[in-house]
Design a protein around this motif. Structure first.
Motif, PDB file in Angstrom:
ATOM      1  N   ALA A   1       0.696  -1.239  -0.329  1.00 18.43           N
ATOM      2  CA  ALA A   1      -0.255   0.303   0.153  1.00 18.43           C
ATOM      3  C   ALA A   1       0.857   1.249   0.111  1.00 18.43           C
ATOM      4  O   ALA A   1       0.750   2.367  -0.812  1.00 18.43           O
ATOM      5  CB  ALA A   1      -0.949  -0.041   1.604  1.00 18.43           C
ATOM      6  N   GLU A   2       1.911   1.286   0.857  1.00 18.66           N
ATOM      7  CA  GLU A   2       2.558   2.656   1.400  1.00 18.66           C
ATOM      8  C   GLU A   2       3.123   2.663  -0.166  1.00 18.66           C
ATOM      9  O   GLU A   2       3.882   3.912  -0.720  1.00 18.66           O
ATOM     10  CB  GLU A   2       3.270   2.521   1.898  1.00 18.66           C
ATOM     11  CG  GLU A   2       4.284   3.983   2.624  1.00 18.66           C
ATOM     12  CD  GLU A   2       4.638   3.934   3.487  1.00 18.66           C
ATOM     13  OE1 GLU A   2       5.952   4.509   3.492  1.00 18.66           O
ATOM     14  OE2 GLU A   2       4.791   2.910   4.364  1.00 18.66           O
ATOM     15  N   SER A   3       4.248   1.959  -0.819  1.00 19.46           N
ATOM     16  CA  SER A   3       5.244   2.310  -2.486  1.00 19.46           C
ATOM     17  C   SER A   3       4.226   2.408  -3.042  1.00 19.46           C
ATOM     18  O   SER A   3       4.916   3.189  -4.014  1.00 19.46           O
ATOM     19  CB  SER A   3       5.421   1.024  -2.732  1.00 19.46           C
ATOM     20  OG  SER A   3       4.880   0.084  -2.582  1.00 19.46           O
ATOM     21  N   VAL A   4       2.869   1.385  -3.037  1.00 17.05           N
ATOM     22  CA  VAL A   4       1.678   1.572  -4.508  1.00 17.05           C
ATOM     23  C   VAL A   4       1.758   3.437  -4.410  1.00 17.05           C
ATOM     24  O   VAL A   4       1.761   4.635  -5.308  1.00 17.05           O
ATOM     25  CB  VAL A   4       0.747   0.951  -4.477  1.00 17.05           C
ATOM     26  CG1 VAL A   4      -0.075   1.260  -5.614  1.00 17.05           C
ATOM     27  CG2 VAL A   4       1.794  -0.413  -4.981  1.00 17.05           C
ATOM     28  N   ALA A   5       1.134   4.229  -3.175  1.00 16.14           N
ATOM     29  CA  ALA A   5       0.322   5.090  -2.720  1.00 16.14           C
ATOM     30  C   ALA A   5       2.092   6.189  -3.029  1.00 16.14           C
ATOM     31  O   ALA A   5       1.823   7.438  -3.922  1.00 16.14           O
ATOM     32  CB  ALA A   5       0.465   5.693  -1.310  1.00 16.14           C
ATOM     33  N   ARG A   6       2.594   6.003  -2.641  1.00 18.38           N
ATOM     34  CA  ARG A   6       4.183   6.342  -3.139  1.00 18.38           C
ATOM     35  C   ARG A   6       4.610   6.602  -4.567  1.00 18.38           C
ATOM     36  O   ARG A   6       4.821   7.589  -5.075  1.00 18.38           O
ATOM     37  CB  ARG A   6       5.536   6.375  -2.535  1.00 18.38           C
ATOM     38  CG  ARG A   6       5.829   6.905  -0.812  1.00 18.38           C
ATOM     39  CD  ARG A   6       6.902   6.246  -0.529  1.00 18.38           C
ATOM     40  NE  ARG A   6       6.406   6.422   1.002  1.00 18.38           N
ATOM     41  CZ  ARG A   6       7.361   7.370   2.069  1.00 18.38           C
ATOM     42  NH1 ARG A   6       7.623   8.369   1.017  1.00 18.38           N
ATOM     43  NH2 ARG A   6       6.816   7.470   3.021  1.00 18.38           N
ATOM     44  N   GLN A   7       4.206   6.225  -5.857  1.00 27.12           N
ATOM     45  CA  GLN A   7       4.606   5.939  -6.941  1.00 27.12           C
ATOM     46  C   GLN A   7       2.843   6.886  -7.362  1.00 27.12           C
ATOM     47  O   GLN A   7       2.770   7.555  -8.355  1.00 27.12           O
ATOM     48  CB  GLN A   7       3.698   4.440  -7.645  1.00 27.12           C
ATOM     49  CG  GLN A   7       5.190   3.489  -7.500  1.00 27.12           C
ATOM     50  CD  GLN A   7       5.104   2.441  -7.871  1.00 27.12           C
ATOM     51  OE1 GLN A   7       5.112   2.522  -9.228  1.00 27.12           O
ATOM     52  NE2 GLN A   7       5.148   1.403  -7.171  1.00 27.12           N
ATOM     53  N   ALA A   8       1.809   6.903  -6.519  1.00 29.96           N
ATOM     54  CA  ALA A   8       0.357   7.608  -7.619  1.00 29.96           C
ATOM     55  C   ALA A   8       0.411   8.469  -7.037  1.00 29.96           C
ATOM     56  O   ALA A   8      -0.510   9.122  -7.875  1.00 29.96           O
ATOM     57  CB  ALA A   8      -0.304   6.449  -7.185  1.00 29.96           C
ATOM     58  N   LEU A   9       0.557   9.462  -6.021  1.00 31.17           N
ATOM     59  CA  LEU A   9      -0.432  10.507  -5.220  1.00 31.17           C
ATOM     60  C   LEU A   9       0.988  11.572  -6.477  1.00 31.17           C
ATOM     61  O   LEU A   9      -0.200  12.526  -6.313  1.00 31.17           O
ATOM     62  CB  LEU A   9       0.131  10.281  -3.257  1.00 31.17           C
ATOM     63  CG  LEU A   9      -0.207   9.652  -2.870  1.00 31.17           C
ATOM     64  CD1 LEU A   9      -0.217   9.552  -1.903  1.00 31.17           C
ATOM     65  CD2 LEU A   9      -1.755  10.127  -2.600  1.00 31.17           C
TER      66      LEU A   9
END
Length: 256
Positions: free
Chosen positions: A63-71
């Motif tokens: 969740a965190e790694s994907v959020a860092r890519q997406a946000l």
């Protein structure tokens, strides 16, 4: 048309993508490991760019790694909704990452198995984007209860519910394992159904109050039950935990 990005196309992600598309939304799906949608895009940035709502269903570990890519790719008016079962602390971290990018964040807790009801699965939502999240999915009749407390509040309630549901599942597994070994599966199932068919509030009070009042006697009863399971060659993990809980009640202040 409202544009929704679905990150993670496992079982729940696929179902939400399907149901939201059928409800009239434009849905962009992304998953780096599987190809399940004809219009699935090839990157996180392509999925979330210009989207009104981003649903993260990638699992707590990612969740965190994907959020860092997406946000950083989200537009400022977007809502980033994390539907993963994760700790309140992780949800607060994700909210901070979203705030740094000027994106509203919704901590969303899924309260039942998604395959059962699809996009109409009951949800809890908290955080700066909770109310907007509820509004954006209203067309699909998604039941969302917005709660106070900020990011992490919905996750906390979900995990409290998990204490009950997963604990109950463990108890049922232990009961069935023992009953099968004893040749009493149907009889024990009947006993369980009978107890659960009455007033659930009274049952909860009786279990809690009765345990406090009769803790000493029940410690011995649970020890005997665990010993019987050992004779049957079956696990007694729940019985061991029950004994520890009952024994702890003997040390409560004010007991004679």
């Amino acid at each position: 048309m409202t544009v929704i990005a679905v990150l993670g196309l496992g079982e729940a992600g696929r179902i939400y993508a399907r149901d939201l598309r059928e409800a009239g939304y434009e849905v962009r799906g992304f998953d780096p490991y599987v190809r399940l949608m004809d219009d699935q895009v090839g990157s996180v940035g392509e999925a979330v760019g210009g989207a009104d709502l981003i649903l993260s269903l990638v699992g707590a570990r990612a969740a965190e790694s994907v959020a860092r890519q997406a946000l950083p790719c989200c537009r400022e008016q977007a809502v980033y909704a994390d539907l993963n079962t994760a700790s309140p602390g992780l949800k607060r971290t994700l909210a901070e990452l979203a705030a740094a990018e000027g994106v509203a964040f919704a901590d969303v807790a899924v309260l039942a198995p998604v395959p059962r009801h699809g996009a109409r699965t009951p949800l809890l939502a908290a955080g700066t984007g909770a109310a907007r999240f509820a509004g954006l999915v209203a067309t699909a009749n998604v039941p969302v209860e917005v709660i106070p407390g900020g990011a992490g509040a919905a996750a906390a309630r979900k995990l409290l519910r998990s204490v009950f549901m997963k604990g109950l599942a463990a108890l049922m597994l232990e009961c069935e394992s023992a009953a099968d070994a004893a040749g009493e599966r149907e009889w024990l199932r009947g006993q369980i159904v009978g107890e659960l068919s009455g007033d659930p509030g009274q049952l909860i009070d009786r279990l809690i109050d009765g345990s406090r009042e009769h803790a000493a006697r029940r410690v011995h009863e649970v020890e005997d039950a665990a010993a019987y399971l050992a004779e049957l060659g079956r696990p007694a993990w729940v019985m061991e935990a029950s004994r520890n809980w009952l024994a702890s009640l003997l040390d409560e202040p004010g007991r004679p």
